[in-house]
Design a protein around this motif. Structure first.
Motif, PDB file in Angstrom:
ATOM      1  N   THR A 182       0.827  -1.213   0.000  1.00 47.97           N
ATOM      2  CA  THR A 182       0.000   0.000   0.000  1.00 47.97           C
ATOM      3  C   THR A 182       0.861   1.264   0.000  1.00 47.97           C
ATOM      4  OG1 THR A 182      -0.277  -0.131   2.420  1.00 47.97           O
ATOM      5  CG2 THR A 182      -2.018  -1.090   1.047  1.00 47.97           C
ATOM      6  N   GLU A 183       2.051   1.197   0.572  1.00 48.96           N
ATOM      7  CA  GLU A 183       2.945   2.357   0.502  1.00 48.96           C
ATOM      8  C   GLU A 183       3.484   2.548  -0.915  1.00 48.96           C
ATOM      9  OE1 GLU A 183       3.592   4.825   2.507  1.00 48.96           O
ATOM     10  OE2 GLU A 183       2.159   3.980   3.921  1.00 48.96           O
ATOM     11  N   TYR A 184       3.631   1.458  -1.647  1.00 49.25           N
ATOM     12  CA  TYR A 184       4.006   1.552  -3.060  1.00 49.25           C
ATOM     13  C   TYR A 184       2.906   2.281  -3.837  1.00 49.25           C
ATOM     14  CZ  TYR A 184       5.531  -0.129  -7.696  1.00 49.25           C
ATOM     15  OH  TYR A 184       5.947  -0.212  -9.008  1.00 49.25           O
ATOM     16  N   ALA A 185       1.662   1.899  -3.592  1.00 47.28           N
ATOM     17  CA  ALA A 185       0.537   2.598  -4.223  1.00 47.28           C
ATOM     18  C   ALA A 185       0.468   4.051  -3.768  1.00 47.28           C
ATOM     19  CB  ALA A 185      -0.768   1.882  -3.894  1.00 47.28           C
ATOM     20  N   HIS A 186       0.773   4.290  -2.502  1.00 52.74           N
ATOM     21  CA  HIS A 186       0.795   5.651  -1.956  1.00 52.74           C
ATOM     22  C   HIS A 186       1.795   6.520  -2.721  1.00 52.74           C
ATOM     23  CE1 HIS A 186       1.537   8.253   1.923  1.00 52.74           C
ATOM     24  NE2 HIS A 186       0.945   8.947   0.971  1.00 52.74           N
ATOM     25  N   SER A 187       2.965   5.973  -2.978  1.00 55.49           N
ATOM     26  CA  SER A 187       4.006   6.731  -3.674  1.00 55.49           C
ATOM     27  C   SER A 187       3.601   7.054  -5.110  1.00 55.49           C
ATOM     28  CB  SER A 187       5.333   5.966  -3.668  1.00 55.49           C
ATOM     29  OG  SER A 187       5.277   4.823  -4.514  1.00 55.49           O
ATOM     30  N   LYS A 188       2.782   6.198  -5.711  1.00 52.89           N
ATOM     31  CA  LYS A 188       2.357   6.392  -7.095  1.00 52.89           C
ATOM     32  C   LYS A 188       1.145   7.303  -7.219  1.00 52.89           C
ATOM     33  CE  LYS A 188       3.902   2.130  -9.396  1.00 52.89           C
ATOM     34  NZ  LYS A 188       4.214   2.701 -10.712  1.00 52.89           N
ATOM     35  N   THR A 189       0.281   7.307  -6.211  1.00 56.43           N
ATOM     36  CA  THR A 189      -1.032   7.947  -6.353  1.00 56.43           C
ATOM     37  C   THR A 189      -1.307   9.086  -5.379  1.00 56.43           C
ATOM     38  OG1 THR A 189      -2.112   6.431  -4.797  1.00 56.43           O
ATOM     39  CG2 THR A 189      -1.989   5.738  -7.113  1.00 56.43           C
ATOM     40  N   GLY A 190      -0.555   9.163  -4.290  1.00 61.02           N
ATOM     41  CA  GLY A 190      -0.871  10.145  -3.260  1.00 61.02           C
ATOM     42  C   GLY A 190      -1.994   9.699  -2.342  1.00 61.02           C
ATOM     43  N   VAL A 191      -2.438   8.444  -2.476  1.00 62.25           N
ATOM     44  CA  VAL A 191      -3.507   7.890  -1.633  1.00 62.25           C
ATOM     45  C   VAL A 191      -2.890   6.944  -0.603  1.00 62.25           C
ATOM     46  CG1 VAL A 191      -5.610   6.497  -1.586  1.00 62.25           C
ATOM     47  CG2 VAL A 191      -5.174   8.032  -3.502  1.00 62.25           C
ATOM     48  N   ASP A 192      -3.154   7.203   0.673  1.00 62.15           N
ATOM     49  CA  ASP A 192      -2.569   6.415   1.758  1.00 62.15           C
ATOM     50  C   ASP A 192      -3.676   5.605   2.426  1.00 62.15           C
ATOM     51  OD1 ASP A 192      -1.224   5.383   3.900  1.00 62.15           O
ATOM     52  OD2 ASP A 192      -0.653   7.300   4.781  1.00 62.15           O
ATOM     53  N   ILE A 193      -3.828   4.340   2.010  1.00 63.16           N
ATOM     54  CA  ILE A 193      -4.813   3.445   2.628  1.00 63.16           C
ATOM     55  C   ILE A 193      -4.059   2.385   3.409  1.00 63.16           C
ATOM     56  CG2 ILE A 193      -6.808   1.946   2.284  1.00 63.16           C
ATOM     57  CD1 ILE A 193      -7.184   3.110  -0.472  1.00 63.16           C
ATOM     58  N   ASN A 194      -4.256   2.356   4.719  1.00 57.28           N
ATOM     59  CA  ASN A 194      -3.618   1.309   5.511  1.00 57.28           C
ATOM     60  C   ASN A 194      -4.252  -0.037   5.153  1.00 57.28           C
ATOM     61  OD1 ASN A 194      -3.274  -0.508   8.001  1.00 57.28           O
ATOM     62  ND2 ASN A 194      -1.905   1.198   8.452  1.00 57.28           N
ATOM     63  N   PRO A 195      -3.462  -1.095   4.987  1.00 57.44           N
ATOM     64  CA  PRO A 195      -4.023  -2.391   4.584  1.00 57.44           C
ATOM     65  C   PRO A 195      -4.971  -2.992   5.610  1.00 57.44           C
ATOM     66  CG  PRO A 195      -1.713  -2.628   5.192  1.00 57.44           C
ATOM     67  CD  PRO A 195      -1.991  -1.157   5.117  1.00 57.44           C
ATOM     68  N   GLY A 196      -4.956  -2.471   6.834  1.00 66.01           N
ATOM     69  CA  GLY A 196      -5.862  -2.986   7.855  1.00 66.01           C
ATOM     70  C   GLY A 196      -7.269  -2.436   7.775  1.00 66.01           C
ATOM     71  N   ALA A 197      -7.490  -1.368   7.023  1.00 59.80           N
ATOM     72  CA  ALA A 197      -8.825  -0.792   6.900  1.00 59.80           C
ATOM     73  C   ALA A 197      -9.794  -1.801   6.311  1.00 59.80           C
ATOM     74  CB  ALA A 197      -8.772   0.465   6.035  1.00 59.80           C
ATOM     75  N   SER A 198     -11.067  -1.681   6.661  1.00 64.04           N
ATOM     76  CA  SER A 198     -12.105  -2.563   6.133  1.00 64.04           C
ATOM     77  C   SER A 198     -13.000  -1.753   5.200  1.00 64.04           C
ATOM     78  CB  SER A 198     -12.931  -3.146   7.288  1.00 64.04           C
ATOM     79  OG  SER A 198     -13.986  -3.943   6.803  1.00 64.04           O
ATOM     80  N   ILE A 199     -13.019  -2.115   3.903  1.00 65.60           N
ATOM     81  CA  ILE A 199     -13.725  -1.318   2.897  1.00 65.60           C
ATOM     82  C   ILE A 199     -14.682  -2.205   2.121  1.00 65.60           C
ATOM     83  CG2 ILE A 199     -13.464   0.136   0.853  1.00 65.60           C
ATOM     84  CD1 ILE A 199     -10.725   0.961   1.873  1.00 65.60           C
ATOM     85  N   GLY A 200     -15.940  -1.774   2.045  1.00 69.98           N
ATOM     86  CA  GLY A 200     -16.988  -2.535   1.386  1.00 69.98           C
ATOM     87  C   GLY A 200     -16.939  -2.425  -0.125  1.00 69.98           C
ATOM     88  N   ASP A 201     -18.026  -2.839  -0.778  1.00 66.38           N
ATOM     89  CA  ASP A 201     -18.083  -2.913  -2.228  1.00 66.38           C
ATOM     90  C   ASP A 201     -18.348  -1.544  -2.870  1.00 66.38           C
ATOM     91  OD1 ASP A 201     -17.646  -5.638  -2.208  1.00 66.38           O
ATOM     92  OD2 ASP A 201     -19.776  -6.130  -2.188  1.00 66.38           O
ATOM     93  N   SER A 202     -17.997  -1.447  -4.158  1.00 65.76           N
ATOM     94  CA  SER A 202     -18.291  -0.282  -4.991  1.00 65.76           C
ATOM     95  C   SER A 202     -17.779   1.009  -4.352  1.00 65.76           C
ATOM     96  CB  SER A 202     -19.798  -0.195  -5.261  1.00 65.76           C
ATOM     97  OG  SER A 202     -20.252  -1.359  -5.920  1.00 65.76           O
TER      98      SER A 202
END
Length: 263
Positions: free
Chosen positions: A141-161
């Motif tokens: 997720t830090e790799y994605a953060h470096s590419k996109t500016g979006v910091d999502i911790n992998p522990g977060a719980s995210i639903g559909d759509s």
């Protein structure tokens, strides 16, 4: 003699035997291959699944220095989850396409939307996080953060759509819960009221219920903060208390416009 003194001094302070930057590089390569395998029509699934298994074995050797963690057994169960993860990511992509009038096709979402890329890597990392695989999910997720500016911790719980528009500056903390059909815009923070280390195993980030929209630069903090379903959070809102369902929360700054006349 001088160089030997410097070398000894540096070596003295290199105290952590498991800080291997090769792990970071291998994780980024694994992440790229995984993304292409799932989405790129010209990438052979069969061929690259076998390659990914070998890459994962390297990650096990580098990341699993704690002997009691059964890391080597993770790959098969993770592989079985990939079709489900891909199905959910397709829902995310279609949600972005349907909600953004600027998108001309679903293909555009897959190829160019940083919000979708960040969600994709989060979902792929989250499954490893749930299995207790050490460090690699965070590196993904830090790799994605470096590419996109979006910091999502992998522990977060995210639903559909799930829909992130414009992406840059979004922060989603480890214990955040996001339900289905949620839309958030650039600069949104779903964070903690306190960063005390004693709260490591406590829910410290908010819960966002179904069909919520959170506009740009809003900040929502606290583990007991719940944003009720069908609520709209306006731009620049600072929120530390729960909001009931079907609410509209806005921040109204005082704006003054002065017209200057030239004589």
């Amino acid at each position: 003699m001088k160089n030997e003194t410097i070398l000894n001094a540096i070596q003295k302070h290199k105290k952590l035997p498991n800080v291997k930057f090769r792990l970071k590089e291998k994780t980024e390569s694994f992440t790229d291959t995984l993304f292409y395998t799932l989405f790129d029509v010209e990438t052979s699934v069969e061929k690259h699944i076998n390659s990914l298994e070998k890459d994962f074995e390297e990650l096990v050797d580098l990341a699993c220095w704690e002997q009691h963690k059964p890391c080597a057994k993770v790959w098969e169960s993770y592989l079985n989850k990939l079709p489900e993860i891909l199905e959910r990511l397709n829902l995310d992509a279609h949600s972005i396409y349907q909600n953004d009038p600027a998108s001309s096709s679903v293909e555009e979402v897959y190829l160019s939307y940083p919000g979708f890329y960040a969600i994709a890597i989060y979902r792929l990392a989250h499954e490893l996080y749930l299995k207790g695989f050490p460090l690699v999910p965070r590196l993904m997720t830090e790799y994605a953060h470096s590419k996109t500016g979006v910091d999502i911790n992998p522990g977060a719980s995210i639903g559909d759509s799930f829909f992130i528009d414009h992406a840059t500056g979004v922060v989603i903390g480890e214990t955040t819960i996001i339900k289905n059909n949620v839309k958030i815009y650039q600069g949104v923070t779903l964070g903690a009221l306190s960063v005390d280390k004693k709260m490591q195993n406590v829910k410290r980030h908010p819960t966002i219920e179904d069909n919520v929209t959170i506009y740009a630069n809003a900040t929502i903090l606290g583990g007991e903060t719940v944003v009720g379903a069908n609520t709209v959070i306006g731009g620049n809102v600072w929120l530390t208390k729960s909001v009931p369902a079907n609410s509209l929360v806005s921040h109204t700054p005082e704006i003054k416009i002065k017209t200057v006349t030239h004589e």
